[in-house]
Motif scaffolding. Structure first.
Motif, PDB file in Angstrom:
ATOM      1  N   GLU A   8     -33.640  42.167  61.556  1.00 36.29           N
ATOM      2  CA  GLU A   8     -33.802  43.227  60.649  1.00 36.29           C
ATOM      3  C   GLU A   8     -33.310  42.820  59.164  1.00 36.29           C
ATOM      4  OE1 GLU A   8     -32.672  48.013  59.963  1.00 36.29           O
ATOM      5  OE2 GLU A   8     -32.760  47.125  61.835  1.00 36.29           O
ATOM      6  N   LEU A  51     -50.196  45.065  54.591  1.00 32.29           N
ATOM      7  CA  LEU A  51     -49.767  46.202  55.453  1.00 32.29           C
ATOM      8  C   LEU A  51     -51.108  46.770  56.392  1.00 32.29           C
ATOM      9  CD1 LEU A  51     -47.091  48.116  53.380  1.00 32.29           C
ATOM     10  CD2 LEU A  51     -46.836  46.730  55.324  1.00 32.29           C
ATOM     11  N   LEU A  85     -37.046  45.794  56.775  1.00 31.41           N
ATOM     12  CA  LEU A  85     -38.263  45.108  57.723  1.00 31.41           C
ATOM     13  C   LEU A  85     -37.406  45.070  59.269  1.00 31.41           C
ATOM     14  CD1 LEU A  85     -39.702  42.320  55.656  1.00 31.41           C
ATOM     15  CD2 LEU A  85     -40.403  44.622  55.621  1.00 31.41           C
ATOM     16  N   SER A  86     -38.083  45.362  60.062  1.00 33.94           N
ATOM     17  CA  SER A  86     -37.877  45.376  61.557  1.00 33.94           C
ATOM     18  C   SER A  86     -37.585  44.006  61.898  1.00 33.94           C
ATOM     19  CB  SER A  86     -38.846  46.187  62.545  1.00 33.94           C
ATOM     20  OG  SER A  86     -39.010  47.382  62.190  1.00 33.94           O
ATOM     21  N   GLY A  88     -37.865  40.785  64.662  1.00 37.93           N
ATOM     22  CA  GLY A  88     -39.321  40.645  65.396  1.00 37.93           C
ATOM     23  C   GLY A  88     -39.308  39.024  65.698  1.00 37.93           C
ATOM     24  N   TYR A  90     -41.891  35.710  65.532  1.00 39.34           N
ATOM     25  CA  TYR A  90     -43.111  35.104  64.457  1.00 39.34           C
ATOM     26  C   TYR A  90     -43.203  33.539  64.945  1.00 39.34           C
ATOM     27  CZ  TYR A  90     -42.319  39.505  61.938  1.00 39.34           C
ATOM     28  OH  TYR A  90     -42.419  40.767  61.502  1.00 39.34           O
ATOM     29  N   ASP A 122     -49.078  43.973  67.298  1.00 42.72           N
ATOM     30  CA  ASP A 122     -49.663  45.025  66.192  1.00 42.72           C
ATOM     31  C   ASP A 122     -48.632  45.237  64.976  1.00 42.72           C
ATOM     32  OD1 ASP A 122     -51.483  46.140  64.545  1.00 42.72           O
ATOM     33  OD2 ASP A 122     -51.265  48.186  65.606  1.00 42.72           O
ATOM     34  N   GLU A 123     -48.251  43.944  63.932  1.00 44.07           N
ATOM     35  CA  GLU A 123     -47.424  44.196  62.946  1.00 44.07           C
ATOM     36  C   GLU A 123     -47.922  43.384  62.142  1.00 44.07           C
ATOM     37  OE1 GLU A 123     -44.641  45.858  62.689  1.00 44.07           O
ATOM     38  OE2 GLU A 123     -44.818  46.684  64.378  1.00 44.07           O
ATOM     39  N   PRO A 124     -47.693  43.664  60.769  1.00 44.07           N
ATOM     40  CA  PRO A 124     -48.242  42.904  59.570  1.00 44.07           C
ATOM     41  C   PRO A 124     -48.047  41.252  59.749  1.00 44.07           C
ATOM     42  CG  PRO A 124     -47.273  44.728  58.795  1.00 44.07           C
ATOM     43  CD  PRO A 124     -46.681  44.461  60.000  1.00 44.07           C
ATOM     44  N   PRO A 144     -46.697  37.936  63.601  1.00 43.94           N
ATOM     45  CA  PRO A 144     -46.142  38.567  64.686  1.00 43.94           C
ATOM     46  C   PRO A 144     -46.416  38.316  66.026  1.00 43.94           C
ATOM     47  CG  PRO A 144     -47.557  40.073  63.639  1.00 43.94           C
ATOM     48  CD  PRO A 144     -47.728  38.725  63.047  1.00 43.94           C
TER      49      PRO A 144
END
Length: 146
Positions: A8, A51, A85-86, A88, A90, A122-124, A144
């Protein structure tokens, strides 16, 4: 391609709403001037984040953020918003930092995802501009994944 877990992250950002393209470049230039005036440019990491998917969202409503990774919360001229930002995972692709290379990457993104067998979520997608890489002529595109 490398796989990277991003924790994060706090960012400050400028947002633009409208069709993606030339105007996003103008926003990026304006943003760079602002962070230079804040003396935050050297060694910085800038993110470009589309986004919305223009296949699902009308062009006039597409949001584009230009972000600076920073923990700083006070600025001389506070024109920015702040958010996190969450975390994740990548898939990170290092590519030449040129309009041609970036456009070519996006034109081939479905093939790249298929060939690399990526499980995209389903993330940018994030464009990452680390000054140490940009100075060498490269940027990164982060897709992502699960």
């Amino acid at each position: 391609m490398n796989i990277e877990h991003i924790k994060e992250t706090n960012v400050m950002y400028f947002r633009r709403i409208g069709a993606y393209g030339f105007e996003n470049g103008k926003l990026m230039n304006s943003f760079k001037q602002w962070i230079k005036s804040e003396e935050l440019f050297e060694g910085s990491t800038i993110l470009g984040i589309a986004l919305d998917n223009p296949q699902n969202v009308p062009n006039v409503n597409c949001r584009y953020d230009v972000c600076l990774i920073t923990d700083q919360t006070h600025f001389k001229n506070n024109r920015s918003e702040q958010r996190s930002l969450s975390a994740g995972n990548y898939a990170v692709f290092k590519i030449p930092h040129t309009k041609i290379a970036i456009n070519e990457f996006y034109q081939n993104i479905k093939r790249i995802i298929f060939e690399k067998q990526l499980k995209v979520i389903d993330e940018p997608i994030i464009e990452r501009y680390q000054q140490k890489l940009v100075s060498l002529g490269y940027c990164e595109i982060l897709i992502p994944i699960e």
